[in-house]
Design an enzyme around this catalytic site. Structure first.
Site, short mmCIF file in Angstrom:
data_model
loop_
_atom_site.label_atom_id
_atom_site.label_comp_id
_atom_site.label_asym_id
_atom_site.label_seq_id
_atom_site.Cartn_x
_atom_site.Cartn_y
_atom_site.Cartn_z
N ARG A 68 -10.59 -23.83 8.03
CA ARG A 68 -9.99 -24.73 9.02
C ARG A 68 -10.74 -24.68 10.35
NH1 ARG A 68 -4.01 -23.23 10.93
NH2 ARG A 68 -5.19 -21.35 11.43
N THR A 69 -11.02 -23.47 10.81
CA THR A 69 -11.79 -23.30 12.04
C THR A 69 -13.25 -23.14 11.65
OG1 THR A 69 -9.89 -22.11 12.91
CG2 THR A 69 -11.92 -21.94 14.17
N THR A 75 -5.76 -3.42 7.71
CA THR A 75 -5.66 -4.75 7.12
C THR A 75 -5.67 -5.81 8.21
OG1 THR A 75 -4.52 -6.10 5.47
CG2 THR A 75 -3.11 -4.66 6.80
N SER A 101 0.82 -1.22 0.00
CA SER A 101 0.00 0.00 0.00
C SER A 101 0.85 1.27 0.00
CB SER A 101 -0.94 0.02 1.21
OG SER A 101 -1.94 -0.94 1.04
N LYS A 128 -9.77 -5.67 10.62
CA LYS A 128 -10.87 -5.07 9.85
C LYS A 128 -12.19 -5.04 10.61
CE LYS A 128 -8.84 -5.89 5.35
NZ LYS A 128 -9.00 -6.30 3.97
P1 ATR Z 1 -8.13 -13.36 10.24
O1 ATR Z 1 -8.76 -14.72 10.15
O2 ATR Z 1 -7.47 -13.11 11.55
O3 ATR Z 1 -9.01 -12.26 9.76
P2 ATR Z 1 -6.89 -13.58 7.72
O4 ATR Z 1 -5.47 -13.52 7.28
O5 ATR Z 1 -7.89 -12.71 7.08
O6 ATR Z 1 -6.89 -13.39 9.27
O7 ATR Z 1 -7.39 -15.06 7.58
C1 ATR Z 1 -6.54 -16.08 7.57
C2 ATR Z 1 -7.27 -17.25 6.94
O8 ATR Z 1 -6.31 -18.24 6.59
C3 ATR Z 1 -8.24 -17.90 7.90
O9 ATR Z 1 -9.33 -18.40 7.17
C4 ATR Z 1 -7.38 -19.02 8.49
O10 ATR Z 1 -8.08 -20.11 8.99
P3 ATR Z 1 -8.52 -20.15 10.54
O11 ATR Z 1 -9.77 -19.32 10.61
O12 ATR Z 1 -8.72 -21.57 10.84
O13 ATR Z 1 -7.38 -19.54 11.31
C5 ATR Z 1 -6.62 -19.45 7.26
N1 ATR Z 1 -5.39 -20.17 7.59
C6 ATR Z 1 -4.25 -19.65 8.10
N2 ATR Z 1 -3.34 -20.63 8.27
C7 ATR Z 1 -3.92 -21.79 7.87
C8 ATR Z 1 -3.49 -23.15 7.80
N3 ATR Z 1 -2.25 -23.52 8.17
N4 ATR Z 1 -4.36 -24.07 7.31
C9 ATR Z 1 -5.61 -23.71 6.92
N5 ATR Z 1 -6.08 -22.45 6.96
C10 ATR Z 1 -5.24 -21.50 7.43
#
Ligand code: ATR
Length: 264
Positions: free
Chosen positions: A150-151, A61, A16, A65
């Site tokens: 994942r979650t 970011t 950015s 957000k």
């Molecule tokens: P945030 O979830 O804090 O807003 P983001 O960067 O926008 O951050 O989102 C990261 C995404 O990547 C999420 O969907 C995360 O999954 P979780 O909600 O389970 O954390 C996903 N992610 C990050 N690392 C991962 C991994 N090793 N395997 C699968 N999904 C992953």
């Protein structure tokens, strides 16, 4: 001199500042745009600096957000609908949160001349940018949106926001026309541990990540004979919308703009 920031954590990868500073210079605006890595407990302080006119605007970011919302006075309709803010401005002494990711995604897809109408879209991830993508996809009249995260709880939260979603357990696959990687997997050269081998030819693999330019997800999609696009144009258009909100100017987006973002 006016001061603008992008705040997040991590923030190193953000391009950015490069883009905004280029446009500021091109338009002879006496301002500077910098990036700042912050912790959640500093959000309130930095946002209050906009009210005190020490800072003129902030881009937000990952992962803030949503968490900036309690510190704002007003939200645009789109920020309200997605509960996601990526641009903060001071308007009539009110801190207003906007969401330019929706326009960013929509304009990128349009400028790539891609037609999403009637398409089945599979989204990987449920993080900060996903509500904006879902809102944009709904407006494009896609036929179905499937989300896998994942979650699972986060995907379920999204479903309570957008009730037309189908959810899928992480690791399961489903047929699609378009697959969007909205996880952070790929930012550091990670691969996504899913089997894409059945999905060849004529699909679209879209990655929200733009730095690196080609993630392993896109490399694999391409190897399987599919079309691929990264998130560079989405990034440019969301910045463009923010620039317009702050400065009332819409700089041209051309090959020079794309070149600015080439990683060297
Ligand atoms: P945030 O979830 O804090 O807003 P983001 O960067 O926008 O951050 O989102 C990261 C995404 O990547 C999420 O969907 C995360 O999954 P979780 O909600 O389970 O954390 C996903 N992610 C990050 N690392 C991962 C991994 N090793 N395997 C699968 N999904 C992953």
């Amino acid at each position: 001199m006016k001061k603008y920031f992008v705040i997040g954590n991590p923030i190193d990868h953000s391009l950015s500042p490069k883009l905004h500073n280029y446009w500021l210079k091109e338009n002879n605006i006496d301002a500077i745009y910098d990036k700042k890595k912050i912790e959640e407990n500093h959000l309130q302080t930095i946002i209050s600096e906009i009210k005190e006119k020490k800072i003129n605007g902030i881009n937000v970011t990952v992962p803030f957000k949503k968490s900036v919302i309690p510190y704002l006075d007003k939200l645009s309709q789109e920020a309200e609908q997605t509960q996601s803010v990526n641009t903060i401005i001071l308007s009539n002494d009110n801190l207003v949160g906007h969401n330019t990711d929706i326009a960013g995604f929509t304009k990128a897809i349009k400028s790539l001349k891609l037609d999403f109408k009637g398409k089945k879209v599979f989204i990987l991830g449920a993080g900060g940018v996903v509500p904006s993508i879902i809102l944009a996809l709904n407006r494009m009249n896609v036929s179905k949106i499937i989300v896998s995260n994942r979650t699972k709880k986060k995907a379920e939260d999204l479903k309570s926001q957008f009730n037309n979603l189908d959810l899928l357990d992480w690791g399961d696959m489903v047929d699609f026309d378009i697959i969007i990687n909205a996880t952070s997997l790929g930012l550091n050269k990670e691969t996504i541990n899913l089997d894409f081998s059945k999905y060849r030819n004529n699909k679209l693999f879209y990655d929200v990540i733009y730095n690196p330019e080609e993630t392993n997800f896109l490399k694999e999609g391409k190897k399987l004979g599919n079309k691929t696009e990264n998130g560079k144009l989405m990034f440019i258009y969301q910045a463009h919308e923010a620039f317009k909100l702050w400065h009332g100017i819409e700089p041209p987006i051309n090959s020079q703009t794309l070149k600015i973002l080439n990683n060297d």
